[in-house]
Design a protein around this motif. Sequence first.
Motif, short mmCIF file in Angstrom:
data_model
loop_
_atom_site.label_atom_id
_atom_site.label_comp_id
_atom_site.label_asym_id
_atom_site.label_seq_id
_atom_site.Cartn_x
_atom_site.Cartn_y
_atom_site.Cartn_z
N HIS A 1 1.86 7.34 3.59
CA HIS A 1 0.45 7.75 3.75
C HIS A 1 -0.19 6.78 4.73
O HIS A 1 -0.21 5.57 4.50
CB HIS A 1 -0.29 7.73 2.41
CG HIS A 1 -1.54 8.54 2.43
ND1 HIS A 1 -1.66 9.76 1.79
CD2 HIS A 1 -2.74 8.33 3.03
CE1 HIS A 1 -2.87 10.25 1.98
NE2 HIS A 1 -3.55 9.40 2.74
N ALA B 1 1.35 2.91 1.60
CA ALA B 1 0.10 3.48 2.10
C ALA B 1 -0.44 2.43 3.06
O ALA B 1 -0.68 1.29 2.65
CB ALA B 1 -0.87 3.73 0.96
N ILE C 1 -5.25 5.53 -2.85
CA ILE C 1 -4.06 6.34 -2.57
C ILE C 1 -2.80 5.66 -3.13
O ILE C 1 -1.93 6.31 -3.71
CB ILE C 1 -3.91 6.60 -1.06
CG1 ILE C 1 -5.05 7.48 -0.55
CG2 ILE C 1 -2.56 7.21 -0.73
CD1 ILE C 1 -5.07 8.88 -1.13
N GLN D 1 1.86 11.63 5.25
CA GLN D 1 0.52 12.19 5.35
C GLN D 1 -0.37 11.23 6.14
O GLN D 1 -0.20 10.02 6.08
CB GLN D 1 -0.08 12.41 3.95
CG GLN D 1 0.59 13.56 3.20
CD GLN D 1 -0.11 13.83 1.88
OE1 GLN D 1 0.02 13.05 0.95
NE2 GLN D 1 -0.84 14.93 1.80
#
Length: 306
Positions: free
Chosen positions: A118, A17, A40, A148
């Motif tokens: 992420h 992340a 996250i 994402q």
Amino acid sequence: MKIIQDLDQYHSAKPLALSLGMFDGVHRGHFSIIDKLNQIATEKELESGILTFWPHPRKVLNPQDDVLLLNTLDEKIELLDKAGIQNLFLKTFDEAFRNLTGEEFCREILIKKLNVKHLIIGYDHTFGKNKSGNFELLQQLSKELDFQVEQLGPVDFQHQHISSTKIRTALATAHIVEANDMLGYAYSLSGMVIHGKKIGRTIGYPTANIEVPEGKILPKKGAYIVEVWLDNQFYKGMLSIGTNPTVNGEKLSTEVHILNFDGDLYDQIIRVKFREFLHDEIKFEGLEKLIEKLDDDKRLTEEFQF
């Protein structure tokens, strides 16, 4: 926190992340991104990471550019480490890197080298050659490359967005409390104590002359109430930034008088944290007037609620 300077040498069992940017000052706006990253990373069993540049890209593009920053590299590392970031990538902004388009950067660096799953970016962040990378491009690529992406809005202070630029402006105009509120902590300076003219000791106010790290922003010339930290011990202090005009000084110096301290500090590292602005630099008619003002500054420093 792991510090990675060669991206080719990075290997991890867990995807990342990640967020990217200069993170100069590591202020409250940055902390909102860092908190989300850590959240996250925990929820998705990823590792958290920040990709930043050192030295500043402006310095690489133009070595004569006298770019000044809120953080030294050591300060930035300390702040990000305390914030819980697991990986810090320090990328040199070299010729090959600066010529990557936004899409190439995403494919070659974020996905292929770092295995980002992420990505979090700030509300105004762009990247890649000619700023060709932005949130819209990342959204387009995210489905194909299986990651994402989210964009966080700004954090506001007194009805304006917090930014490193606004913090620099606050320091340049001696609005110390405002700068500290935007940072989320007291603006600090660490440096070695070096020899000065030793005038302070002759008037009852000996000072430690601090060697300011290259590229570090100093607040506006003047006098300040500061915290002083020596070997994890706290003292109250009154700090002066200026040229000592009363004694016809010419060279800019940063000197701190430490209350209730008596000792030799030469060649030791000292940290000061700026808490309040006292007054602009003043040229007095003589040492007697200077001492009167120092006495007044000392009283205000003693009364200040740290």
